[in-house]
Design a protein around this motif. Structure first.
Motif, PDB file in Angstrom:
ATOM      1  N   ASN A  31      12.433  -9.986 -14.076  1.00 35.52           N
ATOM      2  CA  ASN A  31      14.093 -10.198 -14.318  1.00 35.52           C
ATOM      3  C   ASN A  31      14.619  -9.777 -12.725  1.00 35.52           C
ATOM      4  O   ASN A  31      15.269 -10.409 -12.214  1.00 35.52           O
ATOM      5  CB  ASN A  31      14.569  -8.954 -15.022  1.00 35.52           C
ATOM      6  CG  ASN A  31      16.166  -9.267 -15.012  1.00 35.52           C
ATOM      7  OD1 ASN A  31      16.755 -10.512 -15.399  1.00 35.52           O
ATOM      8  ND2 ASN A  31      16.857  -8.407 -14.964  1.00 35.52           N
ATOM      9  N   ALA A  32      14.167  -8.918 -11.910  1.00 37.46           N
ATOM     10  CA  ALA A  32      14.486  -8.474 -10.531  1.00 37.46           C
ATOM     11  C   ALA A  32      14.172  -9.477  -9.714  1.00 37.46           C
ATOM     12  O   ALA A  32      14.669 -10.240  -8.739  1.00 37.46           O
ATOM     13  CB  ALA A  32      13.747  -7.265 -10.127  1.00 37.46           C
ATOM     14  N   LEU A  35      16.499 -12.673  -9.893  1.00 36.77           N
ATOM     15  CA  LEU A  35      17.628 -12.442  -9.383  1.00 36.77           C
ATOM     16  C   LEU A  35      17.606 -12.734  -7.970  1.00 36.77           C
ATOM     17  O   LEU A  35      18.485 -13.006  -7.221  1.00 36.77           O
ATOM     18  CB  LEU A  35      17.936 -10.892  -9.658  1.00 36.77           C
ATOM     19  CG  LEU A  35      18.800 -10.596 -10.894  1.00 36.77           C
ATOM     20  CD1 LEU A  35      18.986  -9.083 -11.068  1.00 36.77           C
ATOM     21  CD2 LEU A  35      19.995 -11.392 -10.893  1.00 36.77           C
ATOM     22  N   LEU A  36      16.515 -12.248  -7.409  1.00 32.74           N
ATOM     23  CA  LEU A  36      16.183 -12.517  -5.825  1.00 32.74           C
ATOM     24  C   LEU A  36      16.003 -14.081  -5.531  1.00 32.74           C
ATOM     25  O   LEU A  36      16.517 -14.351  -4.660  1.00 32.74           O
ATOM     26  CB  LEU A  36      15.135 -11.622  -5.534  1.00 32.74           C
ATOM     27  CG  LEU A  36      15.109 -10.222  -5.402  1.00 32.74           C
ATOM     28  CD1 LEU A  36      13.843  -9.561  -5.026  1.00 32.74           C
ATOM     29  CD2 LEU A  36      16.349  -9.580  -4.526  1.00 32.74           C
ATOM     30  N   TYR A  38      17.121 -16.833  -7.293  1.00 30.37           N
ATOM     31  CA  TYR A  38      17.739 -17.868  -7.771  1.00 30.37           C
ATOM     32  C   TYR A  38      19.263 -17.405  -7.747  1.00 30.37           C
ATOM     33  O   TYR A  38      19.530 -16.299  -7.934  1.00 30.37           O
ATOM     34  CB  TYR A  38      17.336 -18.279  -9.354  1.00 30.37           C
ATOM     35  CG  TYR A  38      16.151 -19.002  -9.595  1.00 30.37           C
ATOM     36  CD1 TYR A  38      16.091 -20.187  -9.035  1.00 30.37           C
ATOM     37  CD2 TYR A  38      15.202 -17.957  -9.965  1.00 30.37           C
ATOM     38  CE1 TYR A  38      14.875 -20.708  -9.321  1.00 30.37           C
ATOM     39  CE2 TYR A  38      14.031 -18.609 -10.160  1.00 30.37           C
ATOM     40  CZ  TYR A  38      13.817 -20.091 -10.073  1.00 30.37           C
ATOM     41  OH  TYR A  38      12.647 -20.406 -10.266  1.00 30.37           O
ATOM     42  N   ARG A  40      23.107 -17.257  -9.110  1.00 31.91           N
ATOM     43  CA  ARG A  40      23.576 -16.763 -10.428  1.00 31.91           C
ATOM     44  C   ARG A  40      23.623 -17.821 -11.291  1.00 31.91           C
ATOM     45  O   ARG A  40      23.008 -17.813 -12.333  1.00 31.91           O
ATOM     46  CB  ARG A  40      25.196 -16.349 -10.176  1.00 31.91           C
ATOM     47  CG  ARG A  40      25.575 -15.586 -11.466  1.00 31.91           C
ATOM     48  CD  ARG A  40      24.662 -14.427 -11.747  1.00 31.91           C
ATOM     49  NE  ARG A  40      25.306 -13.733 -12.805  1.00 31.91           N
ATOM     50  CZ  ARG A  40      24.682 -12.652 -13.595  1.00 31.91           C
ATOM     51  NH1 ARG A  40      23.606 -12.160 -12.946  1.00 31.91           N
ATOM     52  NH2 ARG A  40      25.325 -12.066 -14.696  1.00 31.91           N
ATOM     53  N   TYR A  43      19.923 -18.578 -12.038  1.00 28.84           N
ATOM     54  CA  TYR A  43      19.261 -17.252 -12.643  1.00 28.84           C
ATOM     55  C   TYR A  43      19.476 -17.239 -14.183  1.00 28.84           C
ATOM     56  O   TYR A  43      18.483 -16.884 -14.664  1.00 28.84           O
ATOM     57  CB  TYR A  43      19.971 -15.981 -11.921  1.00 28.84           C
ATOM     58  CG  TYR A  43      19.800 -14.791 -12.663  1.00 28.84           C
ATOM     59  CD1 TYR A  43      18.558 -14.202 -12.871  1.00 28.84           C
ATOM     60  CD2 TYR A  43      20.924 -14.308 -13.453  1.00 28.84           C
ATOM     61  CE1 TYR A  43      18.356 -13.041 -13.432  1.00 28.84           C
ATOM     62  CE2 TYR A  43      20.350 -13.356 -14.334  1.00 28.84           C
ATOM     63  CZ  TYR A  43      19.046 -12.394 -14.437  1.00 28.84           C
ATOM     64  OH  TYR A  43      18.646 -11.329 -15.196  1.00 28.84           O
ATOM     65  N   LYS A  44      20.576 -17.849 -14.648  1.00 30.60           N
ATOM     66  CA  LYS A  44      20.970 -17.609 -16.160  1.00 30.60           C
ATOM     67  C   LYS A  44      20.011 -18.671 -16.859  1.00 30.60           C
ATOM     68  O   LYS A  44      19.619 -18.341 -18.035  1.00 30.60           O
ATOM     69  CB  LYS A  44      22.409 -18.146 -16.308  1.00 30.60           C
ATOM     70  CG  LYS A  44      23.583 -17.012 -15.733  1.00 30.60           C
ATOM     71  CD  LYS A  44      24.863 -17.605 -16.308  1.00 30.60           C
ATOM     72  CE  LYS A  44      25.653 -16.698 -15.591  1.00 30.60           C
ATOM     73  NZ  LYS A  44      27.299 -17.202 -16.086  1.00 30.60           N
ATOM     74  N   VAL A  47      16.317 -17.101 -16.322  1.00 33.38           N
ATOM     75  CA  VAL A  47      16.055 -15.901 -17.121  1.00 33.38           C
ATOM     76  C   VAL A  47      15.915 -16.352 -18.801  1.00 33.38           C
ATOM     77  O   VAL A  47      14.973 -15.530 -19.433  1.00 33.38           O
ATOM     78  CB  VAL A  47      16.967 -14.719 -16.953  1.00 33.38           C
ATOM     79  CG1 VAL A  47      18.298 -15.107 -17.998  1.00 33.38           C
ATOM     80  CG2 VAL A  47      16.499 -13.561 -17.437  1.00 33.38           C
TER      81      VAL A  47
END
Length: 263
Positions: A31-32, A35-36, A38, A40, A43-44, A47
């Motif tokens: 998850n971390a 986040l780095l 992509y 926002r 990222y959705k 994930v």
């Protein structure tokens, strides 16, 4: 993870504190990293894709073992692959309609409730009637229904191309055409037929007698209403061309003839 922990894949089937901690750290680390990597919006998407891949991998590990949860592993693989491939095929087929909802993970409250109900039924019956969950031939029939249903749905999506959309369209676009070839020559609504038998197949796979009946009734009612709504739009779009197609080709779902019009 088994290599990292010096353990066998059976760790997932009966995890101890060390196994749970390793899984938690693995998920947090992925998850971390996402986040780095992509922004926002992406990222959705990433994930959710990683979550489905993780669920598929867990399903494979359960399927490979000899535990009583083996058939649930088949189910996990089927469910995660269905939702991931919905997004993937839409991205290939009709990228203009692509959105976070294309995963169909948040299809509706009723859909999520149905999934939760099947998990609860499987767990309770496994505790009180464990022999019911060990009918391999029945689970195999369910798996074949799942494979058939998902393949039919994806074939319908690919055949329809940019005409396919997860949301019923109320306005006709310039590129919108009536597709009658391929699997659409067998059924008027092959994607719904595939989803119908896929959903029932998941419960046959799990040997969930209550949810088999519940899924069949709920799915039939949903698709009856959805087909009537969609066919009103298609008649508006294509007129006599669609009415002629409707007379020649069945809907594909039992006892569903589509919208009835006085001609």
């Amino acid at each position: 993870l088994p290599l990292l922990l010096g353990s066998s894949p059976a760790l997932l089937a009966a995890p101890g504190l060390r196994g749970r901690l390793a899984l938690a750290l693995h998920v947090a680390g992925v998850n971390a990293a996402l986040l780095l990597l992509y922004p926002r919006p992406l990222y959705k998407i990433a994930v959710r894709a990683c979550f489905l891949g993780f669920a598929f991998g867990c399903g494979l590990l359960l399927s490979a073992g000899r535990s009583a949860w083996r058939h649930f592993g088949w189910y996990m693989c089927s469910l995660s692959l269905f939702h991931y491939s919905e997004y993937l095929v839409t991205a290939i087929n009709n990228p203009r309609s692509l959105s976070l909802d294309s995963f169909l993970l948040n299809h509706s409250f009723e859909y999520n409730l149905a999934a939760l109900s099947s998990w609860v039924e499987f767990t309770l019956e496994k505790l009180f009637f464990p022999e019911l969950k060990q009918i391999t031939w029945l689970s195999t029939v369910g798996l074949l229904m799942v494979i058939f249903g998902d393949c039919l749905r994806k074939a319908a999506m690919l055949t329809a191309g940019s005409n396919f959309n997860h949301i019923v369209q109320n306005e006709k676009s310039e590129t919108h055409t009536l597709v009658t070839s391929g699997v659409y020559g067998w059924f008027r609504h092959p994607s719904y037929v595939g989803w119908f038998y896929w959903s029932i197949g998941t419960q046959v796979l799990l040997c969930n007698p209550i949810c088999v009946v519940g899924y069949a009734l709920a799915s039939w009612r949903f698709f009856r209403e959805r087909i009537e709504e969609e066919e009103i739009t298609l008649i508006h779009f294509f007129g006599e061309e669609y009415l002629e197609y409707k007379r020649k080709v069945p809907s594909g779902l039992p006892f569903i003839k589509g919208v009835k019009l006085e001609l």
